[in-house]
Design a protein around this motif. Structure first.
Motif, PDB file in Angstrom:
ATOM      1  N   ALA A   1      10.067   5.229 -34.084  1.00  0.00           N
ATOM      2  CA  ALA A   1      10.740   3.546 -35.024  1.00  0.00           C
ATOM      3  C   ALA A   1      12.240   3.143 -34.875  1.00  0.00           C
ATOM      4  O   ALA A   1      12.712   4.316 -34.217  1.00  0.00           O
ATOM      5  CB  ALA A   1      10.293   3.781 -36.519  1.00  0.00           C
ATOM      6  N   ASP A   2      12.019   2.010 -34.622  1.00  0.00           N
ATOM      7  CA  ASP A   2      14.087   2.117 -34.278  1.00  0.00           C
ATOM      8  C   ASP A   2      14.471   2.315 -33.000  1.00  0.00           C
ATOM      9  O   ASP A   2      15.261   2.791 -33.134  1.00  0.00           O
ATOM     10  CB  ASP A   2      14.544   2.540 -35.764  1.00  0.00           C
ATOM     11  N   GLY A   3      13.508   2.026 -32.121  1.00  0.00           N
ATOM     12  CA  GLY A   3      14.236   2.451 -30.653  1.00  0.00           C
ATOM     13  C   GLY A   3      14.373   4.351 -30.954  1.00  0.00           C
ATOM     14  O   GLY A   3      14.149   4.823 -29.581  1.00  0.00           O
ATOM     15  N   VAL A   4      13.214   5.399 -31.592  1.00  0.00           N
ATOM     16  CA  VAL A   4      13.303   6.533 -31.740  1.00  0.00           C
ATOM     17  C   VAL A   4      12.387   6.853 -31.686  1.00  0.00           C
ATOM     18  O   VAL A   4      10.982   6.657 -32.497  1.00  0.00           O
ATOM     19  CB  VAL A   4      14.685   6.806 -32.642  1.00  0.00           C
ATOM     20  N   ILE A   5      12.022   7.940 -30.920  1.00  0.00           N
ATOM     21  CA  ILE A   5      10.524   8.601 -30.877  1.00  0.00           C
ATOM     22  C   ILE A   5      11.067  10.136 -31.865  1.00  0.00           C
ATOM     23  O   ILE A   5      11.895  10.519 -31.553  1.00  0.00           O
ATOM     24  CB  ILE A   5      10.287   8.663 -29.275  1.00  0.00           C
ATOM     25  N   ARG A   6      10.076  10.078 -32.846  1.00  0.00           N
ATOM     26  CA  ARG A   6      10.175  11.682 -33.447  1.00  0.00           C
ATOM     27  C   ARG A   6       9.214  12.732 -33.058  1.00  0.00           C
ATOM     28  O   ARG A   6       7.952  12.746 -33.536  1.00  0.00           O
ATOM     29  CB  ARG A   6      10.475  11.383 -35.079  1.00  0.00           C
ATOM     30  N   ILE A   7       9.711  14.326 -32.976  1.00  0.00           N
ATOM     31  CA  ILE A   7       8.870  15.004 -32.847  1.00  0.00           C
ATOM     32  C   ILE A   7       9.574  16.190 -33.484  1.00  0.00           C
ATOM     33  O   ILE A   7      10.135  16.767 -33.643  1.00  0.00           O
ATOM     34  CB  ILE A   7       8.617  15.489 -31.082  1.00  0.00           C
ATOM     35  N   ASN A   8       8.010  16.444 -33.921  1.00  0.00           N
ATOM     36  CA  ASN A   8       7.849  17.419 -34.684  1.00  0.00           C
ATOM     37  C   ASN A   8       6.154  18.101 -35.057  1.00  0.00           C
ATOM     38  O   ASN A   8       5.995  18.411 -35.803  1.00  0.00           O
ATOM     39  CB  ASN A   8       8.611  17.726 -36.256  1.00  0.00           C
ATOM     40  N   PRO A   9       6.180  19.146 -34.479  1.00  0.00           N
ATOM     41  CA  PRO A   9       4.740  19.231 -34.447  1.00  0.00           C
ATOM     42  C   PRO A   9       4.491  20.476 -34.998  1.00  0.00           C
ATOM     43  O   PRO A   9       4.896  21.659 -35.725  1.00  0.00           O
ATOM     44  CB  PRO A   9       5.209  20.406 -32.903  1.00  0.00           C
ATOM     45  N   PRO A  10       3.055  20.777 -35.428  1.00  0.00           N
ATOM     46  CA  PRO A  10       2.556  22.362 -36.409  1.00  0.00           C
ATOM     47  C   PRO A  10       3.288  23.138 -36.238  1.00  0.00           C
ATOM     48  O   PRO A  10       3.920  23.772 -34.839  1.00  0.00           O
ATOM     49  CB  PRO A  10       1.180  22.522 -36.519  1.00  0.00           C
ATOM     50  N   LEU A  11       3.655  24.409 -36.878  1.00  0.00           N
ATOM     51  CA  LEU A  11       4.518  25.170 -37.218  1.00  0.00           C
ATOM     52  C   LEU A  11       3.464  26.542 -36.099  1.00  0.00           C
ATOM     53  O   LEU A  11       4.477  27.200 -35.234  1.00  0.00           O
ATOM     54  CB  LEU A  11       4.744  26.122 -37.906  1.00  0.00           C
TER      55      LEU A  11
ATOM     56  N   MET B   1      12.264  19.345 -35.311  1.00  0.00           N
ATOM     57  CA  MET B   1      12.158  18.145 -35.595  1.00  0.00           C
ATOM     58  C   MET B   1      13.434  17.303 -34.664  1.00  0.00           C
ATOM     59  O   MET B   1      14.365  18.261 -34.237  1.00  0.00           O
ATOM     60  CB  MET B   1      13.092  18.197 -36.601  1.00  0.00           C
ATOM     61  N   TRP B   2      12.704  17.415 -33.894  1.00  0.00           N
ATOM     62  CA  TRP B   2      13.587  16.422 -32.457  1.00  0.00           C
ATOM     63  C   TRP B   2      13.541  15.437 -32.351  1.00  0.00           C
ATOM     64  O   TRP B   2      12.763  14.577 -32.910  1.00  0.00           O
ATOM     65  CB  TRP B   2      13.111  16.834 -31.448  1.00  0.00           C
ATOM     66  N   ALA B   3      14.430  14.277 -32.307  1.00  0.00           N
ATOM     67  CA  ALA B   3      14.197  12.779 -31.770  1.00  0.00           C
ATOM     68  C   ALA B   3      14.835  12.412 -30.128  1.00  0.00           C
ATOM     69  O   ALA B   3      15.808  12.958 -29.279  1.00  0.00           O
ATOM     70  CB  ALA B   3      15.195  12.128 -32.442  1.00  0.00           C
ATOM     71  N   LEU B   4      13.885  11.704 -29.443  1.00  0.00           N
ATOM     72  CA  LEU B   4      14.359  10.932 -28.248  1.00  0.00           C
ATOM     73  C   LEU B   4      14.370   9.437 -28.656  1.00  0.00           C
ATOM     74  O   LEU B   4      13.690   8.825 -29.079  1.00  0.00           O
ATOM     75  CB  LEU B   4      13.703  10.809 -27.391  1.00  0.00           C
ATOM     76  N   GLU B   5      16.151   8.739 -28.605  1.00  0.00           N
ATOM     77  CA  GLU B   5      16.551   7.613 -28.201  1.00  0.00           C
ATOM     78  C   GLU B   5      16.481   7.321 -27.669  1.00  0.00           C
ATOM     79  O   GLU B   5      17.668   7.530 -26.543  1.00  0.00           O
ATOM     80  CB  GLU B   5      17.489   8.349 -29.690  1.00  0.00           C
ATOM     81  N   PHE B   6      16.458   5.813 -27.409  1.00  0.00           N
ATOM     82  CA  PHE B   6      16.064   5.144 -26.223  1.00  0.00           C
ATOM     83  C   PHE B   6      17.489   3.897 -26.463  1.00  0.00           C
ATOM     84  O   PHE B   6      18.245   3.792 -27.642  1.00  0.00           O
ATOM     85  CB  PHE B   6      15.566   4.316 -26.045  1.00  0.00           C
ATOM     86  N   CYS B   7      17.404   3.399 -25.058  1.00  0.00           N
ATOM     87  CA  CYS B   7      19.230   2.625 -25.389  1.00  0.00           C
ATOM     88  C   CYS B   7      18.379   1.165 -24.799  1.00  0.00           C
ATOM     89  O   CYS B   7      17.036   1.185 -23.986  1.00  0.00           O
ATOM     90  CB  CYS B   7      19.573   2.998 -24.395  1.00  0.00           C
TER      91      CYS B   7
END
Length: 427
Positions: free
Chosen positions: A390-400, A356-362
């Protein structure tokens, strides 16, 4: 082929570009008119084992041939076995009520929490607390539990029965609060409302949909202590975080606490069948039964024998293949790669753990964070990798069960997309 008659939009109500997924195998999907892409968000945070896993397909086929439906008022061998397995994974002495989706599981949990206090002679305890960046669904009363404004259902009125308190992260500055600050804020909120009016507190161990909010260590222990002190039912929403995505079966287990209620969905069947569950501390169940306070909630497809059979097989695969441990290893690889991006001028923060990861942009060079995130997401897909923005954030959560080669390819596609868009926006 064109979707002329299908209504589709994203969480924020935006119309989506027409992306038609024609087939999938493992972590990969084929997109009409485009090249194959890797599911870096596990579909919708649910494809824990990817598409068309042969063992899940076989399990589904055999289950359908054996028992294609069972009323939720009856039992099936699969539903009994899954309840027992969930009880084991959760630590014992839990009773499970099946549901259909994460939204309906959380709505069921809310009803149980309120009825618990009615059974104990405290019917005035009805207020539900949740976090300001939370997501617990957008149907029924679950939409009121959801606190994240970006995912708020349009036209939903405010209600004094649902109060959203601060999450572990300051939504304005991006700073993570200390445990002392969190405790002070919660104590103040509880004092203002009155503990005698509060039925429950909903919390996600990681606020994935809300921007991958990772609280400080000890956060869940603190909530458990405060809920015990003020007689508040602690509901832990593991719809996204459960079934190995954090590196343990359930994310709350990383702090060794015992919730009163746990809600589950998405990965319970590895995304292969609609199924959700609410597991309740047996002491609460016993109180409801002893005081004759029924739940009165029957959902036609809840506890479907095919879904329960698939869930049992999915759990078996995760156990057998050591995927919880592999997620922990992958977490270190993902973190090391994303750390290369922290010097990019478009990046505000990189955060997460497990899968579960996020890249938040500015804001950068006149471009808003949401605009940049959307452009990066589009470039990722062109690079052969599907992410969620969404909301300036990219979410990453690949298959296990992502392979080393797939993980390397996914990370390269994302890093190159960020670097390319950052360079383009500089000009």
């Amino acid at each position: 082929m064109s979707a002329l008659s299908q209504w589709i939009e994203d969480f924020e109500g935006n119309e989506m570009p027409e992306t038609i997924i024609t087939s999938g195998k493992g972590g990969w999907v084929n997109i009409q008119g485009s090249k194959p892409a890797y599911e870096a968000v596990s579909g919708h945070s649910c494809l824990n084992l990817g598409h068309a896993h042969p063992e899940l397909v076989k399990s589904m086929t055999e289950a359908m041939e054996t028992l294609s439906y069972c009323s939720p008022e009856h039992l099936s061998p699969a539903s009994i076995a899954l309840s027992a397995k969930l009880d084991e994974l959760l630590g014992g002495d839990f009773m499970t009520k099946y549901s259909l989706s994460g939204s309906s599981a959380n709505e069921t949990a809310l009803s149980i929490a309120r009825r618990r206090w009615r059974a104990l002679g405290k019917p005035e305890k009805t207020v539900c607390l949740s976090l300001d960046r939370s997501y617990h669904g957008n149907l029924g009363q679950a939409q009121f539990v959801t606190g994240f404004e970006a995912f708020r259902v349009e036209g939903r009125p405010d209600s004094p029965e649902f109060i959203h308190v601060s999450s572990a992260r300051n939504a304005d500055t991006g700073a993570t609060y200390t445990l002392d600050e969190i405790e002070q804020q919660l104590e103040q909120s509880i004092s203002t409302i009155g503990a005698d009016k509060i039925a429950c507190l909903f919390v996600e161990p990681i606020g994935f949909a809300g921007g991958v909010i990772v609280p400080p260590k000890g956060y869940l222990k603190l909530l458990r202590t405060l809920c015990d002190k003020h007689e508040i039912t602690l509901v832990v929403d593991e719809v996204i975080t459960g079934f190995g995505r954090s590196g343990t079966w359930f994310a709350f287990q990383q702090e060794g606490i015992r919730p009163d209620i746990v809600t589950m969905g998405k990965g319970i069947t590895a995304g292969c069948f609609p199924l959700a569950a609410v597991s309740v501390d047996k002491a609460i169940y016993d109180d409801l039964r002893a005081h004759k306070v029924p739940l009165k909630m029957v959902i036609t497809m809840a506890g479907h024998p095919v879904g329960c059979s698939i869930a049992l097989k999915a759990i078996e695969i995760v156990e057998r293949d050591g995927l919880c441990q592999q997620v922990t290893v992958n977490s270190q690889l993902i973190h090391a790669k994303f750390e290369q991006l922290i010097h990019q001028p478009t990046i505000f923060e990189v955060r997460g753990f497990g899968h579960m990861w996020a890249l938040e942009f500015c804001e950068y060079n006149g471009h808003t964070a949401p605009h940049i995130a959307e452009k990066v997401a589009q470039q990722c897909q062109e690079n052969g990798c599907i992410v969620a923005a969404a909301d300036g954030v990219i979410r990453i959560n690949p298959p296990l069960n992502i392979s080393v080669e797939e993980c390397d390819g996914m990370l390269l596609a994302i890093v190159e997309a960020v670097e390319q868009i950052s360079h383009e926006l500089l000009i």
